[in-house]
Design a protein around this motif. Structure first.
Motif, PDB file in Angstrom:
ATOM      1  N   VAL A 179      -0.078   7.211   8.424  1.00  0.00           N
ATOM      2  CA  VAL A 179      -0.200   8.614   7.984  1.00  0.00           C
ATOM      3  C   VAL A 179      -1.538   8.409   7.001  1.00  0.00           C
ATOM      4  CG1 VAL A 179       0.536  10.746   6.714  1.00  0.00           C
ATOM      5  CG2 VAL A 179       2.000   9.525   8.251  1.00  0.00           C
ATOM      6  N   THR A 180      -1.302   7.694   5.808  1.00  0.00           N
ATOM      7  CA  THR A 180      -2.406   7.352   4.706  1.00  0.00           C
ATOM      8  C   THR A 180      -3.533   7.081   5.372  1.00  0.00           C
ATOM      9  OG1 THR A 180      -0.548   6.603   3.311  1.00  0.00           O
ATOM     10  CG2 THR A 180      -2.711   6.463   2.434  1.00  0.00           C
ATOM     11  N   GLY A 181      -3.605   6.505   6.349  1.00  0.00           N
ATOM     12  CA  GLY A 181      -4.900   6.262   7.050  1.00  0.00           C
ATOM     13  C   GLY A 181      -5.956   7.331   7.439  1.00  0.00           C
ATOM     14  N   PHE A 182      -5.027   8.515   7.841  1.00  0.00           N
ATOM     15  CA  PHE A 182      -5.829   9.684   8.041  1.00  0.00           C
ATOM     16  C   PHE A 182      -5.992  10.759   6.953  1.00  0.00           C
ATOM     17  CE2 PHE A 182      -3.418   8.484  12.109  1.00  0.00           C
ATOM     18  CZ  PHE A 182      -4.928   8.242  13.021  1.00  0.00           C
ATOM     19  N   GLN A 183      -5.630  10.225   5.757  1.00  0.00           N
ATOM     20  CA  GLN A 183      -5.754  11.288   4.568  1.00  0.00           C
ATOM     21  C   GLN A 183      -6.866  10.920   3.483  1.00  0.00           C
ATOM     22  OE1 GLN A 183      -1.561  10.721   3.424  1.00  0.00           O
ATOM     23  NE2 GLN A 183      -1.168  12.982   3.781  1.00  0.00           N
ATOM     24  N   HIS A 184      -7.065  11.650   2.784  1.00  0.00           N
ATOM     25  CA  HIS A 184      -8.025  11.400   1.665  1.00  0.00           C
ATOM     26  C   HIS A 184      -7.177  11.460   0.512  1.00  0.00           C
ATOM     27  CE1 HIS A 184     -11.763  11.326  -0.832  1.00  0.00           C
ATOM     28  NE2 HIS A 184     -11.038  12.114  -1.545  1.00  0.00           N
ATOM     29  N   PHE A 185      -6.542   9.949   0.473  1.00  0.00           N
ATOM     30  CA  PHE A 185      -5.523   9.410  -0.617  1.00  0.00           C
ATOM     31  C   PHE A 185      -6.226   8.632  -1.874  1.00  0.00           C
ATOM     32  CE2 PHE A 185      -0.910   9.199  -0.361  1.00  0.00           C
ATOM     33  CZ  PHE A 185      -0.517   8.461  -1.638  1.00  0.00           C
ATOM     34  N   SER A 205      -7.602  -0.378  -1.983  1.00  0.00           N
ATOM     35  CA  SER A 205      -6.605   0.675  -2.630  1.00  0.00           C
ATOM     36  C   SER A 205      -6.387   0.482  -4.027  1.00  0.00           C
ATOM     37  CB  SER A 205      -5.208   0.101  -1.651  1.00  0.00           C
ATOM     38  OG  SER A 205      -5.312   0.664  -0.436  1.00  0.00           O
ATOM     39  N   PHE A 206      -6.372  -0.750  -4.459  1.00  0.00           N
ATOM     40  CA  PHE A 206      -5.903  -1.164  -5.969  1.00  0.00           C
ATOM     41  C   PHE A 206      -6.800  -1.290  -6.933  1.00  0.00           C
ATOM     42  CE2 PHE A 206      -2.117  -1.951  -3.098  1.00  0.00           C
ATOM     43  CZ  PHE A 206      -1.291  -1.430  -3.515  1.00  0.00           C
ATOM     44  N   GLN A 207      -8.104  -1.530  -6.433  1.00  0.00           N
ATOM     45  CA  GLN A 207      -9.321  -1.548  -7.594  1.00  0.00           C
ATOM     46  C   GLN A 207     -10.179  -0.500  -7.338  1.00  0.00           C
ATOM     47  OE1 GLN A 207     -10.272  -5.620  -6.620  1.00  0.00           O
ATOM     48  NE2 GLN A 207      -9.247  -6.369  -8.463  1.00  0.00           N
ATOM     49  N   LEU A 208     -10.437   0.329  -6.181  1.00  0.00           N
ATOM     50  CA  LEU A 208     -11.175   1.459  -5.963  1.00  0.00           C
ATOM     51  C   LEU A 208     -10.318   2.462  -5.961  1.00  0.00           C
ATOM     52  CD1 LEU A 208     -13.748  -0.051  -3.640  1.00  0.00           C
ATOM     53  CD2 LEU A 208     -14.018   0.151  -5.869  1.00  0.00           C
ATOM     54  N   PHE A 209      -8.985   2.473  -5.934  1.00  0.00           N
ATOM     55  CA  PHE A 209      -7.724   3.428  -5.634  1.00  0.00           C
ATOM     56  C   PHE A 209      -8.273   4.547  -4.477  1.00  0.00           C
ATOM     57  CE2 PHE A 209      -7.527   2.194 -10.121  1.00  0.00           C
ATOM     58  CZ  PHE A 209      -6.268   1.607  -9.956  1.00  0.00           C
ATOM     59  N   ASP A 210      -8.962   3.889  -3.645  1.00  0.00           N
ATOM     60  CA  ASP A 210      -8.973   4.563  -2.261  1.00  0.00           C
ATOM     61  C   ASP A 210      -7.779   4.273  -1.457  1.00  0.00           C
ATOM     62  OD1 ASP A 210      -9.699   5.883   0.315  1.00  0.00           O
ATOM     63  OD2 ASP A 210     -11.922   6.083  -0.316  1.00  0.00           O
ATOM     64  N   PHE A 211      -6.792   4.971  -1.496  1.00  0.00           N
ATOM     65  CA  PHE A 211      -5.570   4.325  -0.711  1.00  0.00           C
ATOM     66  C   PHE A 211      -5.596   4.741   1.034  1.00  0.00           C
ATOM     67  CE2 PHE A 211      -3.903   4.109  -4.708  1.00  0.00           C
ATOM     68  CZ  PHE A 211      -3.162   2.847  -4.665  1.00  0.00           C
ATOM     69  N   GLY A 212      -6.516   5.596   1.059  1.00  0.00           N
ATOM     70  CA  GLY A 212      -6.954   6.043   2.526  1.00  0.00           C
ATOM     71  C   GLY A 212      -7.724   4.840   3.326  1.00  0.00           C
ATOM     72  N   GLN A 213      -8.419   4.440   2.654  1.00  0.00           N
ATOM     73  CA  GLN A 213      -9.426   3.593   3.334  1.00  0.00           C
ATOM     74  C   GLN A 213      -8.790   2.125   3.156  1.00  0.00           C
ATOM     75  OE1 GLN A 213     -13.481   3.258   2.296  1.00  0.00           O
ATOM     76  NE2 GLN A 213     -13.942   5.254   2.042  1.00  0.00           N
ATOM     77  N   GLY A 214      -7.987   1.851   2.076  1.00  0.00           N
ATOM     78  CA  GLY A 214      -7.163   0.705   2.253  1.00  0.00           C
ATOM     79  C   GLY A 214      -6.185   0.495   3.364  1.00  0.00           C
ATOM     80  N   ASN A 222       0.962  -1.264  -0.049  1.00  0.00           N
ATOM     81  CA  ASN A 222      -0.064   0.063  -0.072  1.00  0.00           C
ATOM     82  C   ASN A 222       0.634   1.223   0.133  1.00  0.00           C
ATOM     83  OD1 ASN A 222      -2.654   0.880  -0.035  1.00  0.00           O
ATOM     84  ND2 ASN A 222      -2.709   1.270   1.790  1.00  0.00           N
ATOM     85  N   SER A 223       1.902   1.310   0.755  1.00  0.00           N
ATOM     86  CA  SER A 223       2.668   2.360   0.928  1.00  0.00           C
ATOM     87  C   SER A 223       3.761   2.495  -0.348  1.00  0.00           C
ATOM     88  CB  SER A 223       3.719   2.451   2.135  1.00  0.00           C
ATOM     89  OG  SER A 223       2.960   2.575   3.370  1.00  0.00           O
ATOM     90  N   LEU A 224       4.503   1.439  -0.625  1.00  0.00           N
ATOM     91  CA  LEU A 224       5.422   1.335  -1.675  1.00  0.00           C
ATOM     92  C   LEU A 224       4.625   1.655  -2.862  1.00  0.00           C
ATOM     93  CD1 LEU A 224       7.506  -1.916  -1.448  1.00  0.00           C
ATOM     94  CD2 LEU A 224       8.024   0.344  -0.732  1.00  0.00           C
ATOM     95  N   TYR A 225       3.426   1.649  -3.282  1.00  0.00           N
ATOM     96  CA  TYR A 225       2.887   1.984  -4.459  1.00  0.00           C
ATOM     97  C   TYR A 225       2.953   3.268  -4.785  1.00  0.00           C
ATOM     98  CZ  TYR A 225      -0.258   2.699  -8.389  1.00  0.00           C
ATOM     99  OH  TYR A 225      -0.630   2.880  -9.538  1.00  0.00           O
ATOM    100  N   GLY A 226       2.629   4.195  -3.604  1.00  0.00           N
ATOM    101  CA  GLY A 226       2.833   5.563  -3.736  1.00  0.00           C
ATOM    102  C   GLY A 226       4.219   5.884  -3.842  1.00  0.00           C
TER     103      GLY A 226
END
Lengths: 270, 307
Positions: free
Chosen positions: B46-52, B270-279, A118-122
């Motif tokens: 960090v990503t978990g707290f972001q709209h990513f 993350s990888f199909q809906l591209f919502d990395f924050g929720q992933g 998840n992080s590496l992708y970014g």
């Protein structure tokens, strides 16, 4: 256990267990040797050996097999370059904080791969490492580096301090002692670490799935996954590819049984 | 300055230089661990707290949203089933792997012809790429033509094909069966190792007190094997909790989310809906569950580890 169960009966039971457990592998071989379009309802033994599946596998997945081979081999080199000196230092030098490092290594093996991906992708996206051999190889090494350090450390602890001391008295410096005394003596651990590094990278699916998107850089695990996602499955080609993908583990188990057993026994694998 | 003090200081300086030089052996590994473990974990928090999302990659903007991702993930109607599936998958797989592994380890403990060869060949399912295993089992589990349905029909157990992977009622059980097949060799190896460390004399002494057969296992083997059992179960649970390729290979989380677990859900977010924050939020919850389990389990078993 019942004492009436004699040694011979045990052997028979063991073989039956083996047949049941390895039946799926036999089935893979069976399906791979069927003609194209036979479907799954096949005979229990292939009537005639048909290699169409293998031809299709080489045609469709030849490049993927090559990618897997290159990535896995380089990943072994990277793993050994990073892990061997660390294992030696953690085993032989009286460093402060060794226990902390060991704990970090043990815990890192338990981190879910999806967190890393998840992080590496970014990060890879910003660095331009997506769809690159180097990026995939370095990511794959994360499957093996902590394991390799831990297992080689155990073997290197077995080297008597007197031997290393003698090398020093003979005028060898630290690096020389490590390279020409410690590594040869810890050969078994190094081989085990190398074998498992290869198998881990060869089996990698998660990083292939998340960090590569192109046809050119598609390892065989991803090739099989895409085969399975197709509407019309040519089972003979899928299974022939599976046979190729199963070869390294099978060959290593047969020719390097000792090292595989040692690695499996260490308990910190996978 | 007196001579002895001088030499001590030189030695100290030399000692510090040696220590520094020795640490250089470990530096590459530490840098690697930092880049490929520490950074991803911290970044994921960090990503978990972001709209990513996908657009973040173009705009570079990932606004801070506080606990929003966690609220979304936990509030989703699929959250409870996903957690339940994760726990059932983990418990079912580990219990199955453990019991069969223990049975086999006990069986192979006695020396007999072919014992060693068979035991090492049994490692094969575990050494194969998981994706290979899933491809094989996809063929075996085919509802109409698969070998298992054929076999059961020929034996008269069922009258029509079993929808192993296509029915929401069967799929999770089928995935667990495959994971048990993959994991039994691992348990067998670890437990066998533990059993061989128990000295034979203990059983000879126990036999004098009438401890044979099941009683010997219950009162001698089991307590002495406990430390190994703890390691085996702990590793089994943690590795199963995080496993993803086996489910993606067999069912891709379907049918109707029947085999969706936390790792597969995180992958999809993350990888199909591209919502990395929720992933990220989902996979962070997975880490929390792993650590809570490890702590609770170690605490509950501490007395037996100490003894």
């Amino acid at each position: 256990m019942n004492p009436a169960v004699t040694r011979a009966t045990r052997s028979v039971i063991a073989v039956v267990i083996l047949i049941v457990m390895l039946f799926p592998l036999y089935w893979m071989l069976n399906l791979s040797l069927q003609p194209r379009g036979t479907g799954l309802a096949t005979d229990w033994i292939p009537r005639a050996l048909n290699f169409d599946g293998y031809a299709a596998a080489v045609r469709d997945q030849g490049n993927s097999l090559l990618v897997s081979l290159i990535v896995s081999l380089i990943s072994v080199v990277v793993t050994l370059l990073i892990a061997t000196p660390a294992a030696y230092a953690l085993a032989q030098f009286r460093l402060r904080g060794v226990n902390v490092v060991l704990l970090v290594l043990a815990v890192s093996q338990m981190i879910p791969g999806i967190v890393i991906a998840n992080s590496l992708y970014g990060a890879y996206n910003s660095l331009g490492l997506l769809n690159s051999f180097g990026g995939l190889i370095l990511a794959d090494a994360s499957h093996s580096i902590p394991f390799a350090i831990l297992i080689m450390r155990v073997t290197m602890q077995g080297i008597p301090a007197a031997v290393l001391e003698a090398a020093k008295i003979d005028g060898a410096n630290q690096v020389r002692t490590f390279l020409s005394v410690a590594i040869p003596l810890a050969r078994n651990g190094v081989i085990t670490a190398a074998l498992f590094s290869f198998l881990f990278s060869w089996s990698d699916f998660l990083f292939a799935l998340t960090l590569t998107t192109t046809e050119q850089l598609r390892p065989v695990t991803l090739g099989i996954y895409e085969y399975l996602g197709a509407d019309q499955t040519d089972w003979n080609a899928v299974m022939a590819t599976a046979v190729f993908a199963a070869l390294p583990a099978t060959v290593l188990l047969l020719v390097a049984q000792r090292y595989v057993a040692a690695g499996a026994m260490s308990g910190s694998v996978k | 300055m007196t001579a002895p003090a001088e030499s001590i200081r030189t030695r100290r300086r030399l000692g510090a230089r040696t220590a520094l030089f020795q640490w250089l052996f470990v530096v590459p590994a530490l840098v690697y661990i930092g880049l490929y473990f520490a950074y991803p974990i911290l970044q994921n928090i960090v990503t978990g707290f972001q709209h990513f999302t996908a657009s973040t990659f173009y705009t570079g903007e990932a606004p801070w949203v506080g606990l929003d991702n966690y609220v979304q993930v936990i509030g989703s109607s699929s959250f409870f089933p996903v957690v339940r599936n994760t726990l059932l998958f983990t418990i079912g797989s580990t219990v199955g792997q453990f019991l069969l592994g223990l049975l086999l380890a006990n069986f192979f403990r006695k020396h007999f012809p072919l014992g060693r060869v068979v035991r090492s060949l049994l490692l094969l399912p575990w050494l194969l790429p998981v994706i290979v295993a899933t491809a094989i089992w996809r063929s075996l589990f085919d509802q109409d033509q698969g070998a298992l349905s054929q076999l059961l029909q020929n034996l008269g157990v069922v009258s029509s094909g079993v929808p192993w992977l296509t029915s929401p009622n069967f799929a999770l059980v089928s995935v667990i069966i495959v994971n048990i097949w993959i994991g039994v060799p691992f348990m067998l190896t670890i437990l066998y190792g533990g059993l061989t460390e128990i000295p034979e004399e203990i059983y000879e002494a126990g036999a004098l007190d009438g401890a044979t057969g099941w009683r010997a296992f219950r009162h001698l083997t089991w307590p002495l094997l406990r430390p190994t059992v703890n390691v085996a179960v702990l590793l089994g649970v943690i590795y199963t909790l995080r496993s993803l390729d086996i489910i993606l290979g067999l069912t891709r989380g379907g049918p109707a989310n029947a085999t969706q677990t936390m790792p597969t859900q995180s992958y999809q977010l993350s990888f199909q809906l591209f919502d990395f924050g929720q992933g990220a939020a989902m996979s962070n919850l997975l880490i929390v569950i792993s650590f809570v389990f490890a702590l609770v389990y170690l605490r509950a078993n501490r007395p037996s580890v100490v003894n």
